[in-house]
Design an enzyme around this catalytic site. Structure first.
Site, PDB file in Angstrom:
ATOM      1  CE  LYS A  59      -1.637   2.821   2.605  1.00 46.77           C
ATOM      2  NZ  LYS A  59      -1.953   3.525   3.832  1.00 46.77           N
ATOM      3  CG  ASP A 103      -6.924   2.601   3.668  1.00 44.88           C
ATOM      4  OD1 ASP A 103      -8.031   2.359   3.140  1.00 44.88           O
ATOM      5  OD2 ASP A 103      -6.634   3.707   4.151  1.00 44.88           O
TER       6      ASP A 103
END
Ligand code: SF4
Length: 214
Positions: free
Chosen positions: A121, A139
């Site tokens: 991420k 996320d």
């Protein structure tokens, strides 16, 4: 309504609400963005923006951060969550940039993911926001919204990222990521919210375990 139509309608609502979503973490270089994203785990962006000015004054580039002692880094970032492990990772990260990348942040997702303390991420955020490459960082907040909006039935962030990348055009990925972050912060309080008042959940329908998304 089919998933593609839903995505289009959701995209139009997000564009109306957040036409030009700004990058929330303040930075002046890919290196500073990378550091800020590492600091943002389990911490609000506002909190990160409070600690980074002093940290970047002291260490504006990898060489200076690598030369700092861990306790010194920790002192500057102490108010962020998980500060001790972040201080350790930031020092190792800066050292790896100096040793392996000539003091620069690599513009390559695989190289980024190999850096200490940098996951998929974080690497995606840097690829998109520092280098303008198409990426859709997912996320847990985006993962939850994608499920509520019936855009994905992914059981993990990796699957949800694949679904969102399929349903939104490539050139929209970075913008949709930011818009979903802002939407979640503004419209999804932890409790006491009324889905009927929500600009998206009010019409999107509830995800049901047995039903296909189509
Ligand atoms: S109803 Fe709106 S506020 Fe509630 S979870 Fe859905 S998007 Fe968020």
């Amino acid at each position: 309504m089919k998933r593609a139509e839903r995505a289009k309608r959701i995209g139009a609502i997000l564009d109306r609400l957040y036409p030009l979503p700004p990058i929330p973490l303040r930075h002046e270089s890919p290196f500073q963005l990378l550091v800020a994203v590492v600091l943002s785990a389990q911490t609000t962006d506002a909190q990160v923006n409070r600690v980074t000015p002093a940290l970047f004054r002291r260490a504006p580039a990898p060489e200076a951060l690598a030369a700092m002692r861990e306790p010194e880094i920790l002192k500057l970032i102490r108010s962020c969550g998980l500060a001790p492990s972040k201080a350790r990772n930031l020092k190792r990260l800066a050292q790896a940039l100096v040793d392996d990348h000539g003091g620069r942040v690599p513009a390559d997702i695989d190289d980024l993911e190999r850096l200490p303390g940098v996951g998929h991420k974080t690497a995606s955020v840097v690829m998109n926001q520092a280098f303008g490459e198409p990426a859709f960082p997912v996320d847990t907040h985006i993962h939850r919204l994608a499920a509520r909006w019936r855009l994905s039935r992914g059981t993990n962030v990796e699957q949800t990222e694949r679904d969102l990348k399929t349903i939104f055009p490539r050139e929209e990925w970075g913008k949709r990521h930011l818009q979903m972050i802002y939407f979640g912060r503004q419209h999804c309080p932890a409790r006491n919210h009324d889905a009927a008042q929500c600009p998206i959940c009010s019409w999107v329908g509830r995800p049901s375990p047995g039903r296909s998304l189509s």
